[in-house]
Design a protein around this motif. Structure first.
Motif, PDB file in Angstrom:
ATOM      1  N   MET A   1       0.853  -1.196   0.000  1.00  0.00           N
ATOM      2  CA  MET A   1       0.000   0.000   0.000  1.00  0.00           C
ATOM      3  C   MET A   1       0.884   1.240   0.000  1.00  0.00           C
ATOM      4  N   THR A   2       0.591   2.162  -0.912  1.00  0.00           N
ATOM      5  CA  THR A   2       1.324   3.421  -0.974  1.00  0.00           C
ATOM      6  C   THR A   2       0.394   4.548  -0.559  1.00  0.00           C
ATOM      7  N   VAL A   3       0.861   5.386   0.358  1.00  0.00           N
ATOM      8  CA  VAL A   3       0.046   6.494   0.839  1.00  0.00           C
ATOM      9  C   VAL A   3       0.083   7.620  -0.184  1.00  0.00           C
ATOM     10  N   ALA A   4      -1.089   8.023  -0.667  1.00  0.00           N
ATOM     11  CA  ALA A   4      -1.163   9.112  -1.634  1.00  0.00           C
ATOM     12  C   ALA A   4      -0.815  10.422  -0.947  1.00  0.00           C
ATOM     13  N   PRO A   5      -0.165  11.332  -1.658  1.00  0.00           N
ATOM     14  CA  PRO A   5       0.133  12.640  -1.060  1.00  0.00           C
ATOM     15  C   PRO A   5      -1.152  13.415  -0.799  1.00  0.00           C
ATOM     16  N   GLY A   6      -1.050  14.418   0.064  1.00  0.00           N
ATOM     17  CA  GLY A   6      -2.180  15.293   0.312  1.00  0.00           C
ATOM     18  C   GLY A   6      -3.133  14.821   1.385  1.00  0.00           C
ATOM     19  N   GLN A   7      -2.733  13.843   2.188  1.00  0.00           N
ATOM     20  CA  GLN A   7      -3.585  13.384   3.284  1.00  0.00           C
ATOM     21  C   GLN A   7      -3.679  14.459   4.372  1.00  0.00           C
ATOM     22  N   ARG A   8      -4.878  14.613   4.915  1.00  0.00           N
ATOM     23  CA  ARG A   8      -5.060  15.516   6.059  1.00  0.00           C
ATOM     24  C   ARG A   8      -4.897  14.685   7.338  1.00  0.00           C
ATOM     25  N   VAL A   9      -3.835  14.959   8.063  1.00  0.00           N
ATOM     26  CA  VAL A   9      -3.449  14.119   9.193  1.00  0.00           C
ATOM     27  C   VAL A   9      -3.502  14.931  10.479  1.00  0.00           C
ATOM     28  N   GLY A  10      -4.379  14.548  11.382  1.00  0.00           N
ATOM     29  CA  GLY A  10      -4.438  15.186  12.688  1.00  0.00           C
ATOM     30  C   GLY A  10      -3.314  14.703  13.571  1.00  0.00           C
ATOM     31  N   VAL A  11      -2.587  15.614  14.182  1.00  0.00           N
ATOM     32  CA  VAL A  11      -1.512  15.272  15.118  1.00  0.00           C
ATOM     33  C   VAL A  11      -1.951  15.754  16.496  1.00  0.00           C
ATOM     34  N   CYS A  12      -2.274  14.809  17.377  1.00  0.00           N
ATOM     35  CA  CYS A  12      -2.739  15.137  18.723  1.00  0.00           C
ATOM     36  C   CYS A  12      -1.550  15.203  19.671  1.00  0.00           C
ATOM     37  N   PHE A  13      -1.467  16.262  20.470  1.00  0.00           N
ATOM     38  CA  PHE A  13      -0.308  16.430  21.343  1.00  0.00           C
ATOM     39  C   PHE A  13      -0.675  17.263  22.554  1.00  0.00           C
ATOM     40  N   GLY A  14       0.269  17.345  23.491  1.00  0.00           N
ATOM     41  CA  GLY A  14       0.041  18.063  24.739  1.00  0.00           C
ATOM     42  C   GLY A  14      -0.418  17.102  25.808  1.00  0.00           C
ATOM     43  N   GLY A  15      -1.621  17.350  26.343  1.00  0.00           N
ATOM     44  CA  GLY A  15      -2.223  16.443  27.300  1.00  0.00           C
ATOM     45  C   GLY A  15      -1.962  16.787  28.752  1.00  0.00           C
ATOM     46  N   PRO A  16      -2.781  16.236  29.657  1.00  0.00           N
ATOM     47  CA  PRO A  16      -2.643  16.472  31.100  1.00  0.00           C
ATOM     48  C   PRO A  16      -1.558  15.587  31.688  1.00  0.00           C
ATOM     49  N   SER A  17      -0.333  15.827  31.299  1.00  0.00           N
ATOM     50  CA  SER A  17       0.775  14.931  31.618  1.00  0.00           C
ATOM     51  C   SER A  17       2.006  15.731  32.014  1.00  0.00           C
ATOM     52  N   VAL A  18       2.840  15.140  32.866  1.00  0.00           N
ATOM     53  CA  VAL A  18       4.111  15.777  33.200  1.00  0.00           C
ATOM     54  C   VAL A  18       5.046  15.803  31.994  1.00  0.00           C
ATOM     55  N   GLU A  19       4.717  15.051  30.949  1.00  0.00           N
ATOM     56  CA  GLU A  19       5.496  15.038  29.713  1.00  0.00           C
ATOM     57  C   GLU A  19       4.897  15.970  28.653  1.00  0.00           C
ATOM     58  N   HIS A  20       4.055  16.895  29.086  1.00  0.00           N
ATOM     59  CA  HIS A  20       3.338  17.803  28.199  1.00  0.00           C
ATOM     60  C   HIS A  20       4.266  18.532  27.226  1.00  0.00           C
ATOM     61  N   LEU A  34       5.559  15.740   8.154  1.00  0.00           N
ATOM     62  CA  LEU A  34       4.328  15.496   7.399  1.00  0.00           C
ATOM     63  C   LEU A  34       4.116  16.551   6.325  1.00  0.00           C
ATOM     64  N   ALA A  35       4.506  17.791   6.606  1.00  0.00           N
ATOM     65  CA  ALA A  35       4.219  18.911   5.704  1.00  0.00           C
ATOM     66  C   ALA A  35       4.908  18.770   4.352  1.00  0.00           C
ATOM     67  N   GLU A  36       5.915  17.889   4.247  1.00  0.00           N
ATOM     68  CA  GLU A  36       6.586  17.719   2.962  1.00  0.00           C
ATOM     69  C   GLU A  36       5.671  17.060   1.932  1.00  0.00           C
ATOM     70  N   ARG A  37       4.705  16.230   2.399  1.00  0.00           N
ATOM     71  CA  ARG A  37       3.860  15.491   1.465  1.00  0.00           C
ATOM     72  C   ARG A  37       2.367  15.628   1.764  1.00  0.00           C
ATOM     73  N   HIS A  38       2.038  16.042   2.969  1.00  0.00           N
ATOM     74  CA  HIS A  38       0.646  16.012   3.395  1.00  0.00           C
ATOM     75  C   HIS A  38       0.238  17.336   4.028  1.00  0.00           C
ATOM     76  N   GLU A  39      -0.971  17.360   4.558  1.00  0.00           N
ATOM     77  CA  GLU A  39      -1.498  18.543   5.222  1.00  0.00           C
ATOM     78  C   GLU A  39      -1.707  18.217   6.704  1.00  0.00           C
ATOM     79  N   PRO A  40      -0.722  18.484   7.543  1.00  0.00           N
ATOM     80  CA  PRO A  40      -0.895  18.198   8.963  1.00  0.00           C
ATOM     81  C   PRO A  40      -1.869  19.170   9.620  1.00  0.00           C
ATOM     82  N   VAL A  41      -2.673  18.646  10.536  1.00  0.00           N
ATOM     83  CA  VAL A  41      -3.635  19.466  11.271  1.00  0.00           C
ATOM     84  C   VAL A  41      -3.305  19.341  12.755  1.00  0.00           C
ATOM     85  N   PRO A  42      -2.728  20.379  13.360  1.00  0.00           N
ATOM     86  CA  PRO A  42      -2.381  20.287  14.776  1.00  0.00           C
ATOM     87  C   PRO A  42      -3.636  20.257  15.644  1.00  0.00           C
ATOM     88  N   ILE A  43      -3.662  19.330  16.595  1.00  0.00           N
ATOM     89  CA  ILE A  43      -4.768  19.230  17.555  1.00  0.00           C
ATOM     90  C   ILE A  43      -4.142  19.156  18.941  1.00  0.00           C
TER      91      ILE A  43
END
Length: 402
Positions: A1-20, A34-43
């Motif tokens: 399987m090859t991932v087509a370019p232009g995917q909208r990918v949510g990246v979830c980060f932060g959180g209620p953690s000491v590793e925030h 991700l931005a080299e091939r896709h459309e990252p969406v920060p969450i």
């Protein structure tokens, strides 16, 4: 399987953690790749449990205040295929919430709220493909004692330990100290059972230090792990990419450089200011994350021992049943064929996604990101192929519908 370019990918980060804060750095590194091939969406999940999105969150400058600068509120709505997932709520009585169209979601939350399977469990109630699970393997890996039980059952050697809980310590701290000394001896390490990034990890040379370490551990977690210190061991880390039932790819091995002859703590891992080997860009190389730590890549341990550690990492990955990228951290005593190899722990959201271990082996960070998207899509297809509901006559027999 090859991932087509232009995917909208949510990246979830932060959180209620000491590793925030570590999570923010790892996510921004992934977003850049991700931005080299896709459309990252920060969450972004803030410490109070509120979600935010928006292009402004692609910069580290957005963070450091209670609400991220330029952030737009969003929500995670659970339910059926229609209307569920991440949305921007509307303040208008005439316009409904706007769905964030996403092709996949990648969890970059270190520790509590993400790496422990909490976010993944919520995503199970949406149609969104996600990588970083499933929920069971993520939760098992997060609990160091549970993970060690999984690995032991697979025939992998782990360090002996004692598990102590906060209630027992608050009732009779001296008894817990004495039990720990008797079980593992001194010197030893005390670790919060469900944290990462070496936060709260303490080396103890005597009973006084052991008690102080336990007090710190119980401030950060409800249970701790006490293990004998393998001071003559070297740390060797190896990452594995893939799903347990498919093809796996092991990274190069690395040897983190010890600080004063002891295992590295949070400050040495993330605040040392060392230049990394993960790329020249400011986000990938200079802003922290595991890629900025001093390390030897490849680890100077010889081909035979390298292959043995990579094979053990493969076995651990299949035993855990995880789908994504995991860094497996080992302690190695001795050299060559007679070396003792102990699996220390598994990191299911490893710092910097361990891209710096795959790049020298020919897999670039953008290609690693593509592989993660592919895993998300395949795992979603597997979930859809699994029958989860069926009609029965049970409710009818008990009078339903009458």
């Amino acid at each position: 399987m090859t991932v087509a370019p232009g995917q909208r990918v949510g990246v979830c980060f932060g959180g209620p953690s000491v590793e925030h804060d570590v999570s923010i750095i790892s996510a921004l590194q992934l977003i850049e790749a991700l931005a080299e091939r896709h459309e990252p969406v920060p969450i972004y999940l803030d410490r109070d449990g509120r979600f935010w999105t928006g292009a402004a969150l692609c910069s580290v400058d957005a963070f450091g205040t209670e609400a991220p600068a330029g952030g737009e509120p969003c929500e995670l709505r659970l339910g059926g295929a229609e209307g569920s997932g991440f949305v921007r709520p509307s303040g208008s009585r005439f316009r409904g919430a706007e769905r964030l169209r996403l092709d996949a979601v990648i969890c970059a939350i270190h520790g509590t709220g993400g790496e422990d399977g909490a976010l993944l469990g919520a995503l199970e109630h949406t149609p969104l493909p996600y990588v970083g699970g499933g929920v069971g393997p993520a939760a098992a890996a997060m609990n160091k004692a549970t993970a060690k039980a999984v690995f032991e059952r697979a025939g992998i050697e782990v360090n002996p330990d004692l598990v102590a809980d906060r209630v027992a310590f608050s009732t009779d701290p001296e008894a817990v100290v004495a039990r720990a000394q008797e079980a593992v001896g001194l010197p030893c390490y005390v670790k919060p059972i469900s944290l990462g990034s070496s936060i709260g990890v303490s080396r103890c040379a005597d009973a006084g230090e052991l008690r102080e370490a336990l007090e710190l551990g119980f401030e950060l977690d409800r249970a701790v792990l006490v293990e004998p210190a393998l001071d003559d061991a070297i740390e060797i880390n190896c990452a594995v990419l893939g799903a347990a039932e498919g093809e796996l790819r092991a990274s190069l091995c690395e040897q983190p450089v010890k600080s004063d002859g002891v295992l590295l703590g949070f400050e040495e891992k993330y605040l040392s200011g060392a230049k990394g080997k993960g790329g020249a860009g400011a986000t990938k190389g200079d802003d922290g994350g595991m890629a900025s730590q001093d390390r030897l890549i490849p680890a100077p341990i010889g081909d035979e021992l390298t292959a043995r550690i990579q094979q053990t990492a493969h076995r651990a990955h299949r035993a855990l049943g995880f789908a994504g990228v995991v860094r497996y951290d080992f302690l190695v005593e001795g050299e060559g064929a007679g070396a003792r190899v102990v699996l220390n722990e598994a990191n299911t959201v490893p710092g910097s996604f361990s891209f710096y271990l795959f790049e020298p082996a020919g897999l670039s960070f953008p290609e690693l990101a593509d592989a993660l998207i592919e895993i998300a899509v395949r795992e979603a297809a597997e979930r859809r192929a699994t029958t989860r509901t069926f009609d029965s006559v049970l409710l009818h027999r008990h009078g339903a519908g009458r």
